[in-house]
Scaffold this motif. Sequence first.
Motif, PDB file in Angstrom:
ATOM      1  N   ARG A   2       0.834  -1.203   0.000  1.00 20.20           N
ATOM      2  CA  ARG A   2       0.000   0.000   0.000  1.00 20.20           C
ATOM      3  C   ARG A   2       0.867   1.250   0.000  1.00 20.20           C
ATOM      4  O   ARG A   2       0.556   2.227  -0.679  1.00 20.20           O
ATOM      5  CB  ARG A   2      -0.925  -0.010   1.216  1.00 20.20           C
ATOM      6  CG  ARG A   2      -2.056   0.976   1.085  1.00 20.20           C
ATOM      7  CD  ARG A   2      -3.079   0.782   2.148  1.00 20.20           C
ATOM      8  NE  ARG A   2      -2.554   1.139   3.456  1.00 20.20           N
ATOM      9  CZ  ARG A   2      -3.134   0.801   4.600  1.00 20.20           C
ATOM     10  NH1 ARG A   2      -4.240   0.096   4.584  1.00 20.20           N
ATOM     11  NH2 ARG A   2      -2.608   1.164   5.737  1.00 20.20           N
ATOM     12  N   ARG A  53       2.016   1.837  -3.440  1.00 22.01           N
ATOM     13  CA  ARG A  53       0.968   2.426  -4.284  1.00 22.01           C
ATOM     14  C   ARG A  53       0.761   3.887  -3.921  1.00 22.01           C
ATOM     15  O   ARG A  53       0.524   4.721  -4.789  1.00 22.01           O
ATOM     16  CB  ARG A  53      -0.347   1.664  -4.114  1.00 22.01           C
ATOM     17  CG  ARG A  53      -0.307   0.275  -4.694  1.00 22.01           C
ATOM     18  CD  ARG A  53      -1.684  -0.336  -4.692  1.00 22.01           C
ATOM     19  NE  ARG A  53      -2.516   0.167  -5.777  1.00 22.01           N
ATOM     20  CZ  ARG A  53      -3.832   0.074  -5.795  1.00 22.01           C
ATOM     21  NH1 ARG A  53      -4.481  -0.470  -4.797  1.00 22.01           N
ATOM     22  NH2 ARG A  53      -4.513   0.542  -6.815  1.00 22.01           N
ATOM     23  N   LEU A  67      -8.668   5.903   3.481  1.00 16.59           N
ATOM     24  CA  LEU A  67      -8.054   5.217   2.336  1.00 16.59           C
ATOM     25  C   LEU A  67      -8.780   5.535   1.034  1.00 16.59           C
ATOM     26  O   LEU A  67      -8.169   5.561  -0.031  1.00 16.59           O
ATOM     27  CB  LEU A  67      -8.041   3.699   2.567  1.00 16.59           C
ATOM     28  CG  LEU A  67      -7.075   3.216   3.648  1.00 16.59           C
ATOM     29  CD1 LEU A  67      -7.194   1.713   3.827  1.00 16.59           C
ATOM     30  CD2 LEU A  67      -5.636   3.590   3.298  1.00 16.59           C
ATOM     31  N   LEU A  76      -7.382   8.226  -1.210  1.00 15.36           N
ATOM     32  CA  LEU A  76      -6.265   7.913  -2.095  1.00 15.36           C
ATOM     33  C   LEU A  76      -6.614   6.830  -3.108  1.00 15.36           C
ATOM     34  O   LEU A  76      -5.766   6.406  -3.883  1.00 15.36           O
ATOM     35  CB  LEU A  76      -5.063   7.424  -1.274  1.00 15.36           C
ATOM     36  CG  LEU A  76      -4.360   8.435  -0.394  1.00 15.36           C
ATOM     37  CD1 LEU A  76      -4.424   7.989   1.052  1.00 15.36           C
ATOM     38  CD2 LEU A  76      -2.933   8.616  -0.826  1.00 15.36           C
ATOM     39  N   GLY A  77      -7.848   6.342  -3.064  1.00 11.97           N
ATOM     40  CA  GLY A  77      -8.197   5.230  -3.940  1.00 11.97           C
ATOM     41  C   GLY A  77      -7.454   3.972  -3.572  1.00 11.97           C
ATOM     42  O   GLY A  77      -7.124   3.170  -4.426  1.00 11.97           O
ATOM     43  N   LEU A  78      -7.168   3.777  -2.286  1.00 11.54           N
ATOM     44  CA  LEU A  78      -6.374   2.625  -1.855  1.00 11.54           C
ATOM     45  C   LEU A  78      -7.169   1.671  -0.966  1.00 11.54           C
ATOM     46  O   LEU A  78      -6.604   0.979  -0.124  1.00 11.54           O
ATOM     47  CB  LEU A  78      -5.125   3.093  -1.099  1.00 11.54           C
ATOM     48  CG  LEU A  78      -4.031   3.721  -1.946  1.00 11.54           C
ATOM     49  CD1 LEU A  78      -2.847   4.133  -1.092  1.00 11.54           C
ATOM     50  CD2 LEU A  78      -3.575   2.773  -3.031  1.00 11.54           C
TER      51      LEU A  78
END
Lengths: 313, 720
Positions: A213, A216, B395, B398-400
Amino acid sequence: MALFIAKRLLMALATVLVVAVLAFLLVHAMPGSPGAVSLGAGASQEAIDEVNQRLGWSDSLPVQFFRWLGAAVQGDFGISLIDGRSVSADLAGRLPVTASLAAGATVLSAVLGIALGVTAAVRGGVVDRIIGGVAGMAVALPAFWIGIIFVYLLAVQSPIFPATGYVPFEVSPRDWALSLALPVITLAVGGAAFIARQTRASMLEALQQEHIRTLRATATPTWKILYVHALRYASLPIVAGIALQFIQLFGGSVIAEQLFAMPGLGQAVQNSVSTHDAPSVQGVVVIATVVVVAVNLVLELATKFLDPKLRAS
Amino acid sequence: MIPNVAPAPADSPDPTSAALLPPAPARAGRRFSVAKLFTSPASTAGVIWLAAIVLASLTAPLWLPFKTEDQDFTAVLSGPSAAHWLGTDELGRDLLSRIFASAAGTLGTSMITVIVAVGLGTLLAMLAAAAGERVEAGISRVTEIMMSLPGTVIILAVIGAVGTNIPLVMAILGVLISAGIYRVMLGQAKSLQSQLYVDAAKVDGVSAVGISLRHVLPGLTNTIVVQAALIFAVGMLIQAGLAFIGFGPPIPEPSWGGMIQGASQHVYDAPWLMVPTGAVLALTVLAANAIGNALGKAPNATASHLPSAAARRQRAKAVAAIAAAAPTASSGEDEAGSKDTLSVRNLSVGVDSAGTGADTGNGVRLVTDVSFDVEPGTVLGLVGESGCGKTMTALSLLGLLPSGVSVTGGQILWNGRNLAAATDKDMEGIRGREIALISQEPMRALDPMFTVGYQLTAAIRRLRRTGRAETKAEALNLLEKVGIVDAARILTVYPHQISGGMAQRVAIALALSGRPRLLVADEPTTALDVTVQAEILSLLRSLAKETGMSVVMVTHDLGVVADLCDRVAVMYAGQIVENGRTDSILDNPRHPYTLALLAADPHATSAADMPERLATISGQVPQPKDWPTTCRFAARCQFAGSACMVPVPLVPSGTGEGLVRCVKADELAVEGLDWVATDVPTHRILDLVETRPAEARTTEIRTAHVEARPAERTAEKDPA
């Protein structure tokens, strides 16, 4: 690290020693004395006794063991009871056959298996299910059955490869490769399936790690996350899987050698066990163990080298 | 031919990777239940096939059309026919009869391997787990040696000594395989042995044998069945392989491997002969493997942080749907386009529905209808207990979101763009450069396989497009900026060589490498020592001031909020329940949940008026699937009443621009009530005298049920 290597070397030595004792005891439990085996049916009891006497068969087991071990350490495994040839010389000729077979199959399994496993983990969905299904089938089919099918398809139906036989590398590298092709592919089917499963599981586990993560979040391109970071993380269990696979394929060569009539160690085990040729059995068991243990040791050190935590300590 | 280690279940991580991982929470064992056999179609089919073949082989003498040695010279090497359903071999013997006549022997002797291997392996594992480290080290050493032996060669040598006594050979094979089983079982046996209830049993004087049998063995049953199924398959393959190379049962007796060997002689003139025996053997092995794999599958594996290509395609579809549904936000730049302002509007996040279909939004919702703004250069705190959706909200910026979770509605407006509807490609341009992330556990946030220097310079070069020398200088500069003194040395070390606080500084440097305008910090101090926490917080405060970036700070600690945040959004069960300026919310909380959090916070009150007893919030945040349509906090609220049994909107609270989601907010403010330290909350209910509708009563029953658990100081320590 040096301590670690020393420990591992000691373990390897212990393993070989245990096997040497085991081989010695098993051989002594075989039916028939060496004289009887050597002279065959119909020999007189005096002749048999005479041979046994010459081979020291009546000495106590420890005496015999250390005499044998002393010679074995110097590379002398005695004389075959069947054809009177030196066991060491015979095995020296056979080792390259099995080694090329096992090494070829391991490399092919690793390349195919890692490619398929990574693809399954990365692509997911239908691709994952197809690869999983094929790998499941490949694990379930016995190698000898797959081998015969390959012979039928690639040697009988369309004669691309020779069906049986082995050509030494020195004679013709091209024919050597061709003669190895079918046995290597046969062994690699199951091996690749095993490594593919291991790789897929390790990649998926790597992708669950939190640092993925972070990568990313710092805009690392997807290919780099997958093939640099995740694959690097997954490399430890994958290499461990390859080491296991080598042991398995080395043993699997017994079947491949029988199926493709290759003069390797596997054939030697099978022949000498059938004929109760004690020195040959002992020799081949010890040699096979030494090879497997040595390769394992190298791959294990490679695994440790891949792990920064262990490398630093 | 002989696997030296039991094939691990496909989804279980390899033990060698364990060295890399932080100690995982001990997973208690799983018990076997017959129902699990039928959870997947493959495993159901496997059970049916195995049952059928066992039944057929046991009853074989009753129904087989021919004796195994009957020769039909009119049909030598024939294909399937009316008389011979599966064809005949080179002597005209019926294949069907031979396959099933030899099935019982094959299956039975394979079971010998299973019983010896799994029995011995389990026994050794339980012994090693119970008897302490030295015994364990000894057994492990021995099994290591066994696993590095060329098993096939040894088995052949055994055959040389004992002859083709198949049951004995299969038993010895079982001994060799038991080493692998031991390795699989040991970890589980040890984790079961270290459970608290086992310690309790020990204190009670239960003997070691008793503990092993009563507490450890039951937890191992699932793995035992998994391994038994897999070893059964291995046993059959090896037995067939031995028969194939001539070490099967004596000649006239049929065996599967021997029959395939016979067939291989006729692959030129009768290839069909290969099919029936091979198929029966392969299907039986497949059946056993299917059962093993179905049972061995780890339940709810952690979600991936990089979804597979297929999952990303699916998510792209869902994003496109959101983009289509949302009003054209990106065009209204004058409305929400002020520079570096984050506006979250009605954001919803949910678990993707179980079906792979495109109808996202049917799954459980984790965040519902969340809205907030972050002005440039300000710090927003997202506060609440675990399981309130704070991290999911953060999250999503952030598109995570982890795989299996996605934004199901609403907008995330950032510099005129709706990030909720942005493709992953677009987000890649925003992550790191405009919005950066710091996560909770710094040690796990850094890649253990690469040096700090590699990770930092790669990020700088990528995000700033700098040259080599410049990158190095910038990396040193960044590390010094986050308070690392010997920056040059830190660049060369691996993450495991630095402390948690140092790792968090590195992670912050990493987040700053793209000069972001918004920093999302997900509980950045939770995993750190108290003294280090303060340092990291003051670092974040000064960085925010220096760089002018805005911060979204996820925390459960009101001390952090008071310290750092300009505004606060209090979240409960996926909703914002109170939202406003930090000072007004801390001084004048309007929502009971905020009141409770403040009352339960040991730092919030000064030492002088530290209460004798810290307040608690009884019960737990309800599971997302249990969220009611009415007030979600009512079940735990000291002030809840019948008026709360309606959907509650977020309304202006009356203090500044604050918002609150409570029907009794005004009433509470007027009465000036406090959340009290008691385990029996309901006496404070304002409208106790009211007759309640049935719905309220059920709520109370649920409350009482929750109360039965030991009271927890939930708000004080956030376990996640």
